[in-house]
Design an enzyme around this catalytic site. Structure first.
Site, PDB file in Angstrom:
ATOM      1  CE  LYS A 116     -12.146   8.053 -18.538  1.00  0.00           C
ATOM      2  NZ  LYS A 116     -12.421   9.294 -17.839  1.00  0.00           N
ATOM      3  CE1 TYR A 147     -16.007  11.496 -16.162  1.00  0.00           C
ATOM      4  CE2 TYR A 147     -15.660  11.497 -13.796  1.00  0.00           C
ATOM      5  CZ  TYR A 147     -15.954  10.824 -14.953  1.00  0.00           C
ATOM      6  OH  TYR A 147     -16.201   9.482 -14.904  1.00  0.00           O
ATOM      7  CG  ASP A 181      -9.473  16.224 -14.966  1.00  0.00           C
ATOM      8  OD1 ASP A 181      -8.751  15.636 -15.798  1.00  0.00           O
ATOM      9  OD2 ASP A 181     -10.508  15.721 -14.484  1.00  0.00           O
ATOM     10  NE  ARG A 183      -2.994   0.268   3.257  1.00  0.00           N
ATOM     11  CZ  ARG A 183      -2.347   0.414   4.430  1.00  0.00           C
ATOM     12  NH1 ARG A 183      -1.643   1.502   4.674  1.00  0.00           N
ATOM     13  NH2 ARG A 183      -2.414  -0.533   5.345  1.00  0.00           N
TER      14      ARG A 183
HETATM   15  C1  LIG Z   1     -12.926   9.677 -16.586  1.00  0.00           C
HETATM   16  C2  LIG Z   1     -12.570  11.021 -16.041  1.00  0.00           C
HETATM   17  C3  LIG Z   1     -12.378  11.223 -14.677  1.00  0.00           C
HETATM   18  C4  LIG Z   1     -12.577  10.112 -13.660  1.00  0.00           C
HETATM   19  O1  LIG Z   1     -11.643   9.120 -13.798  1.00  0.00           O
HETATM   20  P1  LIG Z   1     -11.918   7.576 -13.387  1.00  0.00           P
HETATM   21  O2  LIG Z   1     -10.654   6.914 -13.737  1.00  0.00           O
HETATM   22  O3  LIG Z   1     -13.103   7.115 -14.165  1.00  0.00           O
HETATM   23  O4  LIG Z   1     -12.203   7.611 -11.911  1.00  0.00           O
HETATM   24  C5  LIG Z   1     -12.023  12.490 -14.248  1.00  0.00           C
HETATM   25  N1  LIG Z   1     -11.879  13.516 -15.117  1.00  0.00           N
HETATM   26  C6  LIG Z   1     -12.068  13.366 -16.433  1.00  0.00           C
HETATM   27  C7  LIG Z   1     -11.898  14.531 -17.341  1.00  0.00           C
HETATM   28  C8  LIG Z   1     -12.425  12.114 -16.943  1.00  0.00           C
HETATM   29  O5  LIG Z   1     -12.631  11.972 -18.270  1.00  0.00           O
END
Ligand SMILES: *Cc1c(COP(=O)(O)O)cnc(C)c1O
Length: 383
Positions: free
Chosen positions: A199, A99, A174, A47
């Site tokens: 992504k 998001y 982000d 962890r």
């Molecule tokens: C998918 C996404 C998230 C969340 O990520 P997860 O891996 O699904 O928890 C946050 N911000 C953006 C812009 C995203 O496309």
């Protein structure tokens, strides 16, 4: 080293005992110690530290130009990691086009615990500045946004937040849609970059993951503590999959961008398409900002058809190469209808107010042959 070299090598020296060229998947929860409290290189429990995760964290830090990477079990777990740096009574200024899961985390979990959130249109940097209070501890920006691909001027936001930052307010971005190949928020004066590695970084739609990158030793230490104390960290196999993805990030992104540019140009000529949201088009309202802060414009496009909700839904059900699915950033092209899928939880009037028209369709343009992609849209779109 330049980006492509870092993508392939950063954090991934050959494994010292065997010379294995690829970072092994260290499937272990614990580590043998020679004497009490003398773990080898800090390895006492996975962890807290795992070599596969360390390789990924170093790789991501190098790609974003930071000093320290912090891997989490998902993008939202990474966002939770940032919020754990705050305390009750603190205030957050956030963009209003976020998001959906980020907003849900803010409103449903952290507001009840005593954090306060103000949402502003961050394309207007002055609005961000005006929303700052003495107790503001975080400014949260997303660019490009989802699903409308709005662009926020990172340098302008950093400029209005300068004095707030000097008294301890963190600026966080982000960077999931842009990826570190196209945009590096730390270079504009931001403190924290977040990725949903699910992504583009993973890039193959086979893993859920998240990460933070910072360029400050004190902040890194706090995040390291959050990772260990909260425990929302990824396992070694997930880290391996993301690492496999980042090695080809630059190759994939260039193809995503090439394909998206061609698809956007084709959509621009379609007579049933009334609006296209793609920052690479000169007609995009923030095209100049995008040109300044992004290397290219990414693989995400949304567009509006002059059709009813039902007709728009049947269009996304008719594609054959584009798969009807949520998520984005994989090698395969995806298509979805935000009003009935990813953004269905927003009430219809609020949705339209935010510019999410009933006929809005979002595509994640993959790396397939672009002629096949356009032919697929041609047969699916109304004439
Ligand atoms: C998918 C996404 C998230 C969340 O990520 P997860 O891996 O699904 O928890 C946050 N911000 C953006 C812009 C995203 O496309």
């Amino acid at each position: 080293m330049k980006f492509a070299t870092k993508a392939v090598h950063a954090g991934q020296d050959p494994e010292p005992t065997t010379g294995a060229v690829m970072t092994p998947v260290f499937m272990t929860s614990t580590y043998a110690q020679e004497y009490p409290d003398r773990p080898k290189d800090g390895h006492d429990y996975s962890r807290a530290k795992n070599p596969t995760r360390t390789a990924l964290e170093k790789n991501l830090a190098a790609l974003e130009g930071g000093s320290s990477g912090h891997a989490f079990a998902s993008g939202l777990a990474a966002l939770g990691g940032i919020l754990h740096l705050l305390k009750a009574g603190d205030h957050v200024v956030a963009g209003n086009d976020l998001y959906g899961g980020s907003r849900r985390l803010f409103e449903r979990l952290w507001r009840p615990l005593g954090l306060d959130f103000t949402y502003v249109d961050p394309r207007d940097a002055r609005a961000v500045g005006d929303a700052l209070r003495p107790e503001t501890r975080l400014v949260w920006i997303e660019t490009p946004t989802n699903p409308l691909l709005s662009i926020v001027d990172l340098a302008a936001v950093a400029a209005v937040c300068k004095s707030a930052r000097e008294r301890g307010c963190l600026l966080a971005c982000d960077n999931t849609f842009a990826t570190p190949y196209l945009q590096n928020p730390l270079a504009y004066g931001f403190d924290i970059v977040l990725h949903s590695t699910t992504k583009y970084l993973g890039g193959h739609s086979d893993v859920i993951g998240g990460a933070l990158v910072v360029d400050d030793a004190g902040l890194a230490e706090k995040l390291r503590f959050v990772q260990m104390a909260v425990g929302g960290v990824p396992g070694p196999m997930d880290c391996f999959l993301v690492l496999r993805g980042t090695k080809t990030l630059h190759l994939r992104m260039d193809r995503h961008c090439d394909n998206a540019e061609a698809v956007a140009a084709w959509l621009g000529k379609h007579r049933r398409v009334t609006k296209i949201h793609y920052p690479g088009l000169a007609s995009h309202p923030n095209h100049d900002v995008a040109k300044r802060q992004m290397r290219r414009f990414g693989g995400m496009i949304s567009f509006v058809l002059d059709t009813s909700v039902d007709e728009a839904k049947s269009v996304v059900a008719r594609t054959r190469v584009f798969t009807l699915a949520e998520s984005l950033g994989g090698v395969e092209s995806l298509i979805e209808h935000p009003p009935s899928m990813t953004h269905a939880s927003i009430p219809a009037d609020k949705r339209r107010e935010a510019g999410i028209d009933d006929g809005l369709i979002r595509i994640s343009v993959g790396v397939e042959d672009v002629g096949d992609l356009i032919a697929d849209l041609e047969q699916a779109l109304p004439r």
